[in-house]
Structure formats: structure tokens, C-alpha cells
Design an enzyme around this catalytic site. Sequence first.
Site, PDB file in Angstrom:
ATOM      1  CG  ASP A  38      46.002  44.137  39.495  1.00 25.65           C
ATOM      2  OD1 ASP A  38      45.847  44.766  40.566  1.00 25.65           O
ATOM      3  OD2 ASP A  38      46.889  44.410  38.667  1.00 25.65           O
ATOM      4  NE  ARG A  53      50.055  10.277  49.109  1.00 25.45           N
ATOM      5  CZ  ARG A  53      49.997   9.019  48.636  1.00 25.45           C
ATOM      6  NH1 ARG A  53      48.803   8.441  48.495  1.00 25.45           N
ATOM      7  NH2 ARG A  53      51.074   8.369  48.299  1.00 25.45           N
ATOM      8  CB  CYS A 113      50.352  43.962  39.389  1.00 20.98           C
ATOM      9  SG  CYS A 113      49.736  42.995  40.782  1.00 20.98           S
ATOM     10  NE  ARG A 139      52.100  39.718  37.665  1.00 20.70           N
ATOM     11  CZ  ARG A 139      52.433  40.321  36.534  1.00 20.70           C
ATOM     12  NH1 ARG A 139      53.675  40.255  36.075  1.00 20.70           N
ATOM     13  NH2 ARG A 139      51.530  41.011  35.855  1.00 20.70           N
ATOM     14  CG  LEU A 160      32.996  41.110  35.906  1.00 21.01           C
ATOM     15  CD1 LEU A 160      32.323  39.741  35.962  1.00 21.01           C
ATOM     16  CD2 LEU A 160      33.338  41.599  37.304  1.00 21.01           C
ATOM     17  N   GLY A 175      48.609  36.547  37.813  1.00 21.94           N
ATOM     18  CA  GLY A 175      49.524  36.040  38.819  1.00 21.94           C
ATOM     19  C   GLY A 175      48.855  35.264  39.935  1.00 21.94           C
ATOM     20  CE  LYS A 228      47.819  37.756  31.021  1.00 17.58           C
ATOM     21  NZ  LYS A 228      47.841  38.675  32.179  1.00 17.58           N
ATOM     22  CG  ASP A 242      42.585  37.591  31.915  1.00 16.68           C
ATOM     23  OD1 ASP A 242      42.938  38.355  30.994  1.00 16.68           O
ATOM     24  OD2 ASP A 242      43.102  37.628  33.041  1.00 16.68           O
TER      25      ASP A 242
END
Length: 317
Positions: free
Chosen positions: A122, A6, A177, A65, A102, A33, A78, A54
Amino acid sequence: MSRYIRQTVLAEIGVAGQQRLAEAKVLVVGAGGLAAALLPLLAGAGVGQITVLDPDLIEDHNLHRQTFFTTDDLGKPKALVMARRLLALNPDIWVTAHCMALTPENADDLVAQADVVVDAADSLMATYVLSDQCLSAGVPLISASVQGMAGYAGGFCASAPSYRALFPDPPGGEASCATAGVMGPVAALLGACQAQMVLAQLLGLAASPLGQLVRFDLTNYRSSTIRFDVAREPTSFPPFLSPRQLTPQDRVYDVRDACEAPVIADFAQRLGHGVNPIVPENGRLVFGCRSGLRAWRLANLWAAQGVTRLGLMAFAP
């Protein structure tokens, strides 16, 4: 190749474009998120090597989210969970998970291994560290930020100005957030926008995302686009530092109070009331806080007084 039919049917992609995606290496910093939409789209498109970075564990307040996770994932890393899901989505790709943050120290090696770097963290420090490193290495950076019901995504470095050139001072306030809140669909929209920018860059599409910033405000369902090709790189700025980059000549001040940080690093001094920072003769004057924003403001005040050897640190909560 039926998996990708596709998209390969598109004249802009074809078999040759699909091969470019299969050979691409993408570093994604942050598995929250933004990444919940971004990473499945990259994996589904057939990006050959994806590295996910992470340090966090999955918590219940993430799930509204970060919809690639489930209740059964609570308490798990995560990055590891995301990597397993991406491989289940597309076993033809290679996914590497790093359960770490990081830092100014590890950014060099991580960026050097990527064709495109994605900032989905974030984190004020992560954004500016990635921008500085990507600018130095000539690697494209796709960065996004979302708060409440608004956000932006843009393409930086390589053939475009850096994030620091567009934002020589951090945009917005000190909110994240966690403190300002965020709606799930807004994060998904910005994450999907990042994915499209990454794919466009890897495929070399005519409408390059580099030098372009797209804003979305879903409060009033408005969007806008700006180009920043002529933004100038700052000639001097206080860099973010990791503890191992400090020297014995540096003086480090933690601007957090005792309520926010009862215990501070042994190489730092708390900058409480009545404490006047001492400018070292040969080292750097370094300020640190949780995000780095308050430290940045203090560094700017000292820079205005003629102090040139300055540094910033972002301490873990």
C-alpha cells in the site's frame, strides 16, 4: 507429505511441484491487509523460504482486516508477529522478518535473493521501486492494490512488462487505505489472488499470471481481466531516491506545508508559496512528499519544460 496431500494430488502439482515450492524463496513487502490472507496461504502451501518486510507496529484500526493479528498483539512489530504465526502454522518452512521499510537503497539486495517478489505494501514508492528493481533483475513481481470495495492484482516483470509499463503514471488518486477506507473481505480476496499468482508462477502453471491484471469490484460483484503483454517500457522517468543516494549537486524540495510536516529533512528546502525551484546545473531536481504522488506531479510539470534530471522522494509521516 501428508500436510500437502490435498494439493499434491492435483496433476498440476504432484510431488515434483511440492518440491519446487519447498525450494522457493519469496519476498513479501508489507504485512497488512493483503498479507493477512496472502502469507498464511503461502506458508500453508509449503513455500520454503519467506521473507517479510514491514516497518509498522500493530494498531487497533488494523484488526478489522489484518485478521492474522489479535488484540494481544497491539504495539508489536507486524513483521515479527507475522513470522511467528507463519512458523506456528508450518514449522517446516523458514521465515525471515525485517522490521524496516523498503527503500530505493535496500531493494537491490532484497530482490536479488527472491524467486518471486510480492508487493503488498500500500505504498506508491514501494510499488514503483519494486517494479524497477524486478525489471532490472528479471524477477517476477506480483502486485496488488485495494481501496474501498475494489482492487486489482497482476503479474509483472520477468517475461512480462513492468508495473511502470502498464501504469506510467500512478493509477487512481492520492488516497490510500488509511484515507479512503477498505473492507476486510476485499483485502482478503486480493491477497488470496496474489497467493494463487505466486504459487502459479513458482509451479510454472500453464496459465501464467505474468502479463495479466485481474480486477474485482465488490460494490457490484464484478470482475474483469486484461492482458498487457505489449505494454511498452517508458524510456525515461524520475526515479525514487533514498537520502543516501543524493549527491551534493542535487536540490531537494519538500512540497508538504508546515501543518503536514512541521520539521523537514536538513537536506531539503520547503517548497512554499513564493519559492521557485532552482534547477541545478549538474545535479538533479528532486521533489518529495509523504507518498510521492504530489512530487510526481511536480516532476512531470518540470519534465514538460525540458528538465531531464529529476528525482522523487517519499518522506516518512
